[in-house]
Design a protein around this motif. Structure first.
Motif, PDB file in Angstrom:
ATOM      1  N   LEU A 274       0.859  -1.264   0.020  1.00 62.26           N
ATOM      2  CA  LEU A 274       0.020  -0.112  -0.021  1.00 62.26           C
ATOM      3  C   LEU A 274       0.927   1.291  -0.023  1.00 62.26           C
ATOM      4  O   LEU A 274       0.729   2.313  -0.698  1.00 62.26           O
ATOM      5  N   GLN A 275       1.924   1.526   0.705  1.00 63.13           N
ATOM      6  CA  GLN A 275       2.551   2.516   0.906  1.00 63.13           C
ATOM      7  C   GLN A 275       3.711   2.778  -0.617  1.00 63.13           C
ATOM      8  O   GLN A 275       3.817   3.854  -0.826  1.00 63.13           O
ATOM      9  N   LEU A 276       3.755   1.466  -1.131  1.00 64.34           N
ATOM     10  CA  LEU A 276       4.517   1.599  -2.409  1.00 64.34           C
ATOM     11  C   LEU A 276       3.513   2.414  -3.441  1.00 64.34           C
ATOM     12  O   LEU A 276       3.774   3.348  -4.285  1.00 64.34           O
ATOM     13  N   PHE A 277       2.263   1.992  -3.346  1.00 70.88           N
ATOM     14  CA  PHE A 277       1.294   2.480  -4.219  1.00 70.88           C
ATOM     15  C   PHE A 277       0.807   3.910  -3.915  1.00 70.88           C
ATOM     16  O   PHE A 277       0.734   4.662  -4.899  1.00 70.88           O
ATOM     17  N   VAL A 278       1.027   4.117  -2.575  1.00 69.59           N
ATOM     18  CA  VAL A 278       0.829   5.615  -2.417  1.00 69.59           C
ATOM     19  C   VAL A 278       1.935   6.477  -2.827  1.00 69.59           C
ATOM     20  O   VAL A 278       1.672   7.617  -3.433  1.00 69.59           O
ATOM     21  N   LYS A 279       2.908   5.957  -2.711  1.00 69.14           N
ATOM     22  CA  LYS A 279       4.188   6.984  -3.212  1.00 69.14           C
ATOM     23  C   LYS A 279       4.103   7.086  -4.739  1.00 69.14           C
ATOM     24  O   LYS A 279       4.139   7.965  -5.377  1.00 69.14           O
TER      25      LYS A 279
ATOM     26  N   ALA B 228      -4.307  18.356  12.559  1.00 67.40           N
ATOM     27  CA  ALA B 228      -5.696  17.740  12.389  1.00 67.40           C
ATOM     28  C   ALA B 228      -6.301  17.467  11.149  1.00 67.40           C
ATOM     29  O   ALA B 228      -6.090  18.351  10.157  1.00 67.40           O
ATOM     30  N   PHE B 229      -6.609  16.195  10.664  1.00 68.59           N
ATOM     31  CA  PHE B 229      -7.223  15.874   9.397  1.00 68.59           C
ATOM     32  C   PHE B 229      -8.278  14.952   9.472  1.00 68.59           C
ATOM     33  O   PHE B 229      -8.302  14.130  10.344  1.00 68.59           O
ATOM     34  N   TRP B 230      -9.112  14.806   8.462  1.00 66.31           N
ATOM     35  CA  TRP B 230     -10.283  13.817   8.630  1.00 66.31           C
ATOM     36  C   TRP B 230      -9.777  12.490   8.311  1.00 66.31           C
ATOM     37  O   TRP B 230      -8.899  12.204   7.577  1.00 66.31           O
ATOM     38  N   HIS B 231     -10.501  11.572   8.987  1.00 69.42           N
ATOM     39  CA  HIS B 231     -10.041  10.070   8.800  1.00 69.42           C
ATOM     40  C   HIS B 231     -10.088   9.771   7.420  1.00 69.42           C
ATOM     41  O   HIS B 231      -9.308   8.994   6.862  1.00 69.42           O
ATOM     42  N   GLY B 232     -11.086  10.111   6.428  1.00 64.83           N
ATOM     43  CA  GLY B 232     -11.169   9.705   5.110  1.00 64.83           C
ATOM     44  C   GLY B 232     -10.392  10.534   4.289  1.00 64.83           C
ATOM     45  O   GLY B 232     -10.023  10.031   3.225  1.00 64.83           O
TER      46      GLY B 232
ATOM     47  N   PHE C 157     -14.447   4.936  -1.027  1.00 63.88           N
ATOM     48  CA  PHE C 157     -14.809   3.720  -0.496  1.00 63.88           C
ATOM     49  C   PHE C 157     -16.290   3.924   0.115  1.00 63.88           C
ATOM     50  O   PHE C 157     -16.548   5.034   0.767  1.00 63.88           O
ATOM     51  N   ASN C 158     -17.127   2.992   0.192  1.00 59.75           N
ATOM     52  CA  ASN C 158     -18.322   2.925   0.952  1.00 59.75           C
ATOM     53  C   ASN C 158     -18.106   2.680   2.388  1.00 59.75           C
ATOM     54  O   ASN C 158     -18.893   1.992   2.810  1.00 59.75           O
ATOM     55  N   SER C 159     -17.327   3.322   3.177  1.00 57.93           N
ATOM     56  CA  SER C 159     -16.951   3.175   4.384  1.00 57.93           C
ATOM     57  C   SER C 159     -17.599   4.296   5.285  1.00 57.93           C
ATOM     58  O   SER C 159     -17.974   5.236   4.689  1.00 57.93           O
TER      59      SER C 159
ATOM     60  N   LEU D 260      -9.057   7.410  -1.750  1.00 57.58           N
ATOM     61  CA  LEU D 260      -7.782   6.855  -2.440  1.00 57.58           C
ATOM     62  C   LEU D 260      -7.673   7.519  -3.785  1.00 57.58           C
ATOM     63  O   LEU D 260      -8.360   7.236  -4.868  1.00 57.58           O
ATOM     64  N   PRO D 261      -6.550   8.440  -3.893  1.00 57.04           N
ATOM     65  CA  PRO D 261      -6.439   9.300  -5.080  1.00 57.04           C
ATOM     66  C   PRO D 261      -5.949   8.129  -6.199  1.00 57.04           C
ATOM     67  O   PRO D 261      -5.448   7.268  -5.892  1.00 57.04           O
ATOM     68  N   LYS D 262      -6.313   8.595  -7.381  1.00 63.43           N
ATOM     69  CA  LYS D 262      -5.830   7.869  -8.720  1.00 63.43           C
ATOM     70  C   LYS D 262      -4.373   8.362  -9.215  1.00 63.43           C
ATOM     71  O   LYS D 262      -4.240   9.695  -8.881  1.00 63.43           O
TER      72      LYS D 262
END
Length: 204
Positions: A14-19, A43-47, A157-159, A165-167
């Motif tokens: 996941l961290q590789l994909f985020v980078k 401070a930032f929102w969880h989402g 996500f529907n959470s 999650l940016p593209k």
């Protein structure tokens, strides 16, 4: 085996994909001028959590920030992922391990480091503000920095937190507001102001 996958394998990829997302995106930063030696409550929102390590590192290249992350099992994968991205962790939340986390957060700020918190985490409701952020700010006299980001291309996500999650190959617009001083405010007044400010540049 399942726990190993969640806590070790998934965070690594996941961290590789985020980078990859970050480095293939156009970046725009809206940052205030700050004293890098001042400690803040971030401070930032969880989402909007996933890309905030880059927002912080652009503001404080050599700063140390520790994020309050839930002791629940779902917090483990997040903890491991953000550690790869240079964010330390303080385990605990309003519902579990709260007192210990509060003491650890105060110690971090007194050590001249920053503390990051998602006021609506770990389980919402989305875009709500729990008491913890106000308590930490007041007990340490640390001002609050509000982080947001917006992505032109993303999956949502529907959470409960509508996690974003940016593209790759889009534009990431990062926001940090001027430091917020709530030292003279009552609890509910401070929470309302924090929520109002955090919603100004929030992704819906």
């Amino acid at each position: 085996m399942k726990i190993f996958l969640i806590t070790r394998v998934v965070p690594f990829f996941l961290q590789l994909f985020v980078k990859f997302i970050y480095f293939t995106s156009k970046k725009v930063f809206h940052h205030p001028k700050i004293d890098e030696n001042e400690s803040f409550v971030v401070a930032f929102w969880h989402g909007e959590l996933l890309m905030q390590p880059f927002n912080y590192r652009k503001l404080k290249l050599n700063g140390k920030v520790s994020a309050l992350i839930s002791q629940h099992k779902d917090g483990e994968a997040i903890t491991r992922t953000v550690e790869y991205l240079g964010i330390h962790s303080i385990r605990g939340s309003s519902s579990k391990g709260g007192a210990k986390a509060l003491i650890s957060a105060i110690k971090e700020i007194k050590a001249k480091n920053d503390v990051a918190i998602t006021p609506d985490g770990p389980r919402g409701p989305r875009h709500s503000v729990a008491d913890g952020i106000v308590a930490i700010s007041k007990k340490t006299n640390a001002r609050i920095l509000i982080f947001n980001y917006k992505a032109t291309k993303y999956w949502q996500f529907n959470s409960w937190d509508k996690f974003v999650l940016p593209k790759p190959f889009g534009t990431l617009e990062f926001f940090i507001q001027e430091p917020l001083d709530i030292s003279n405010m009552e609890m509910e007044e401070a929470k309302e102001l924090i929520k109002e400010k955090m919603l100004e540049n929030a992704m819906q």
